[in-house]
Motif scaffolding. Structure first.
Motif, short mmCIF file in Angstrom:
data_model
loop_
_atom_site.label_atom_id
_atom_site.label_comp_id
_atom_site.label_asym_id
_atom_site.label_seq_id
_atom_site.Cartn_x
_atom_site.Cartn_y
_atom_site.Cartn_z
N ILE A 12 15.00 7.06 14.64
CA ILE A 12 14.07 7.63 13.66
C ILE A 12 14.80 7.98 12.37
O ILE A 12 14.29 7.76 11.26
N GLU A 13 16.01 8.51 12.51
CA GLU A 13 16.80 8.82 11.31
C GLU A 13 17.01 7.56 10.47
O GLU A 13 16.93 7.61 9.24
N GLN A 14 17.28 6.46 11.15
CA GLN A 14 17.51 5.22 10.40
C GLN A 14 16.21 4.72 9.77
O GLN A 14 16.20 4.26 8.63
N ALA A 15 15.11 4.86 10.52
CA ALA A 15 13.82 4.39 10.00
C ALA A 15 13.40 5.18 8.76
O ALA A 15 12.86 4.63 7.80
N LEU A 16 13.67 6.48 8.82
CA LEU A 16 13.22 7.35 7.73
C LEU A 16 14.29 7.53 6.65
O LEU A 16 14.02 8.11 5.58
N GLY A 17 15.48 7.07 6.94
CA GLY A 17 16.55 7.20 5.95
C GLY A 17 17.01 8.62 5.73
O GLY A 17 17.53 8.96 4.66
N MET A 18 16.82 9.46 6.72
CA MET A 18 17.33 10.84 6.60
C MET A 18 17.59 11.40 7.99
O MET A 18 17.07 10.91 8.99
N ARG A 19 18.41 12.44 8.04
CA ARG A 19 18.74 13.07 9.31
C ARG A 19 17.56 13.86 9.85
O ARG A 19 16.70 14.30 9.10
N LYS A 20 17.61 14.10 11.14
CA LYS A 20 16.53 14.84 11.79
C LYS A 20 16.31 16.19 11.10
O LYS A 20 15.17 16.58 10.86
N ILE A 21 17.41 16.88 10.80
CA ILE A 21 17.28 18.19 10.17
C ILE A 21 16.53 18.08 8.84
O ILE A 21 15.78 18.98 8.45
#
Lengths: 140, 140, 140, 140
Positions: free
Chosen positions: C38-47
């Protein structure tokens, strides 16, 4: 001094390929015992005292353990927890784990009180113990 | 002195409802780092050196940590591990966890060598470090 | 379809007295792999994506695993994670863990999106996936 | 059918930054409940039945859970475990976790019997259930 005895059983899931407890699990147990002690002192569950005092936890600044005897899955253990010191913004606990009456592990924790940062509720900041909490911790 | 740097990331699964790492997880990390250091010193994996030296593990007799700064999920950390002392039947390690170059946690371990008891392979007993292991631990 | 391969090593701390991984640890791994995807899909870390989308997590409504071959401490494994389905308020992932190129474990997750309840920030409630997230999950 | 009810409490250490249980912990609980059920069926502790039957564990070939309601730290839960099927070399269990009488989680396990490989005691191999065990599992 506040004191509590917590009994539990070492499970298969707590043990490693040597057949003995994987030692970080003792620190999990210490954490549970500290919570139980505080819940009893304050007369409410952690989820309630976090809310009542708008705080976020009581993390460690120092933790230590001495391992005298191994414990294995199926072992019934008793953990005696004592709140040995209470300062303005920190407090200390000692845990003694025994198996069949013989001391197996000693644990030592120094904890602080933290609250969610009003400026950013995802962050936490140090706080003095609330007066009501300090009073209970000091046996009041 | 034997030294290693291990890098990893704090995961959601490592963190508690305060959003920071649940501190016993640091001791899990220390254990992994100690294993990695020994594997490098001996030039074989733990599963191989357990077999080669007919031993069962290297449990702690004492563990300690000082927590300076919290870490949170998503944090990249580096753990520097140093074997600081090697005795006949025990050895000591220090771990320094840093986040973005800043020291977050210090860990201290005193470990012993154990072997399966020949009389009962489900039990373990203390053993001196094998000569080959002691030589490597002493930088030989 | 979104896809990711994550590699890691089974550690001593993951294993039980049978010397093989304690199977709930696979679900820990699945969780980490889902986060990474998901981090890769959204281009940001979970936090960051928790904050950006004011949500609290993506817990499971169903999880399943089939265990074909055991893994042991020291084993290097690769986990291929694929987002196989994305609905309005839920999404599905599949994980395939292989060891030396051989399939060891398959995992299946159905997850939902949750947010902190505005009425009580300590509680969580189900939410449709944010449009931006759904678009990325659908390969947009 | 063999049946057991196990009660416990969700602890802070079981929960994640969303404040709810980190779901792999349910699989830890299922494992403990299965052990307790088998111990009662065989009238001895796991450490004893491993020895009595020279076996190494009863790992899963398939595990599954459906999550209906979240649980949070401080929640008291009851886990009803039923051995629903017993074959020659495998057996199935179902777990139902309830909180305040309401179903929160269902778990499903298919397990096999394994023994240490006589050729290499560090390895494990599949085995039919010992006759005495199968008899007890079938209610004999």
């Amino acid at each position: 001094m506040l004191k509590n005895v917590y009994t539990t059983r070492i499970e298969w899931s707590d043990c490693d390929p040597a057949g003995i407890i994987f030692y970080p699990r003792y620190f999990d147990l210490f954490d549970t015992c500290t919570t139980v002690l505080i819940e009893q002192a304050l007369g409410m569950r952690k989820i309630a005292y976090l809310k009542a005092h708008n705080f976020a936890g009581h993390p460690l600044v120092e933790g230590r353990a001495r391992f005298h005897k191994p414990t294995r899955y199926g072992d019934e253990i008793a953990i005696e927890t004592v709140l040995v010191e209470c300062g303005e913004a920190s407090f200390k606990l000692e845990h003694r784990i025994s198996k069949a009456g013989v001391l197996a592990v000693e644990g030592f924790e120094t904890r602080v009180w933290i609250a969610r940062d009003p400026a950013d509720p995802r962050r936490v900041v140090n706080r003095p113990l609330p007066a009501a909490v300090a009073a209970r911790f000091s046996g009041g």
